[in-house]
Design an enzyme around this catalytic site. Sequence first.
Site, PDB file in Angstrom:
ATOM      1  N   ILE A  32      41.407 -24.495 -10.346  1.00  0.00           N
ATOM      2  CA  ILE A  32      40.510 -24.582  -9.182  1.00  0.00           C
ATOM      3  C   ILE A  32      40.021 -26.007  -8.963  1.00  0.00           C
ATOM      4  O   ILE A  32      39.300 -26.282  -7.996  1.00  0.00           O
ATOM      5  CB  ILE A  32      39.302 -23.645  -9.348  1.00  0.00           C
ATOM      6  CG1 ILE A  32      38.550 -23.941 -10.653  1.00  0.00           C
ATOM      7  CG2 ILE A  32      39.735 -22.190  -9.278  1.00  0.00           C
ATOM      8  CD1 ILE A  32      37.295 -23.108 -10.840  1.00  0.00           C
ATOM      9  N   GLY A  33      40.407 -26.913  -9.828  1.00  0.00           N
ATOM     10  CA  GLY A  33      40.014 -28.316  -9.679  1.00  0.00           C
ATOM     11  C   GLY A  33      40.818 -29.186 -10.620  1.00  0.00           C
ATOM     12  O   GLY A  33      41.198 -28.763 -11.714  1.00  0.00           O
TER      13      GLY A  33
ATOM     14  N   ASP B  89      27.838 -40.330 -10.256  1.00  0.00           N
ATOM     15  CA  ASP B  89      29.046 -39.987  -9.505  1.00  0.00           C
ATOM     16  C   ASP B  89      28.741 -38.931  -8.441  1.00  0.00           C
ATOM     17  O   ASP B  89      29.423 -37.906  -8.346  1.00  0.00           O
ATOM     18  CB  ASP B  89      30.140 -39.499 -10.451  1.00  0.00           C
ATOM     19  CG  ASP B  89      31.534 -39.580  -9.835  1.00  0.00           C
ATOM     20  OD1 ASP B  89      31.702 -40.321  -8.833  1.00  0.00           O
ATOM     21  OD2 ASP B  89      32.458 -38.921 -10.336  1.00  0.00           O
TER      22      ASP B  89
END
Length: 447
Positions: free
Chosen positions: A132-133, A252
Amino acid sequence: MGGAALTLTAKTHLLGLRLYALIGISVTLLLALLLLVIFYFRSALRRQTRVKHASGMISFSMKEIVVGDLKRVGVEKAGDGGKACCSSGDASSSSSEVKAAEGEMRNIGWGRWYTLSELEEATSAFDRRNIIGEGGYGVVYRGVLPNLSVVAVKNLLNNKGQAEKEFKVEVEAIGKVRHKNLVGLLGYCAEAAKRMLVYEYVDNGTLEQWLHGDVGTFSPLTWDIRLKIAIGTAKGIAYLHEGLEPKVVHRDIKSSNILLDKQWNPKVSDFGLAKLLGPDSTFVTTRVMGTFGYVAPEYASTGMLNEASDVYSFGVLLMEIISGRNPVDYGRPVGEVNLVEWFKGMIGRRQGEEVLDPLIEVQPSPRALKRVLLICLRCIDSDAHMRPKMGQIVHMLEGDEFPFRTEQRLTRAGEINSSNACSTGTKRSPLTAHKSGDADEERQMCR
């Protein structure tokens, strides 16, 4: 039969005890000895198991990462042949280190230890269909635990020890943190060289996907939903900056790190680059990290990091939410490649309405738009000291008042005039106002 019974009842020379009594005492002693041996081996096995689990833990000393680059911690795991492999320091641990690790394991107070086999089963052996990532940090998989709860398993890539560093940072930064706008860390796995983090599963993708993906003629992200996402994200960052001790600087903040649930509630994720800032520290000097387009200019040039760096990144994110544009887009004409420069230019030319994402079907009121545009400008102020705190940003986003500063301008005659055309804000010197170039933009938006 009678002779046998007579023999068992006969007296012996040992204390005059009868034979049957002597046999009973002997059997009892043998059973006690057997139980004692079993108890000893079970205790030894428990001690070995505790050492094995504790050796996979990391040091939770916050002081180690307050200043400078992250120190590598001795993350140990029992390996083949009973030998322990260490990520830092000697290959063998002293008994005092083992005891300390056992103490940390007992006092951790959150999350749970997952074995590699458990996570392999949850993700179907890390099947690519469950991804999913994916990024430079590693790969995130969707997993289903035996109790049918869905989790996100982050498998960190072990690039020159970076996985171990990110593992340590994320656990220390958000291991015990619980906030509705921060993704929850449920547990971890550290076996051999593997470092994995288990998070709550957020089921509606990332903000980046909804802003820049193919969503059709009109985006499902209405103005109200975008504002809701911005406010929730600001609350999560504000908690990191103002609700924790030591405070956490995310480092980030970007749209791909904002997860969304089905009700469009945002959750800030990915704390692999985070830094902890103690109460006596105004900044930490570190290697410049982050994503191009979001990084504050003073941090990029000096490496000096503090909360103002996150505020700048949030300002860029807010511009991205409003405009639907990427922070850096080389596919756009010259002058529009950098979102911040284009955005400031549009405001300076009084074209604020034109920065809105064309996929927003129902536009906000001019007053609401001006308020958010000005918050963007304040967040990206070139003077980091003049940027608002994240708690103030939450108040400005939720409130009705305009977040303008009270300007002080020197006239040609040397007189000082205070301009209060809009609502109250933070005062700034004429030198700073001239330096940042924001004063004229703010004044134009008041008209």
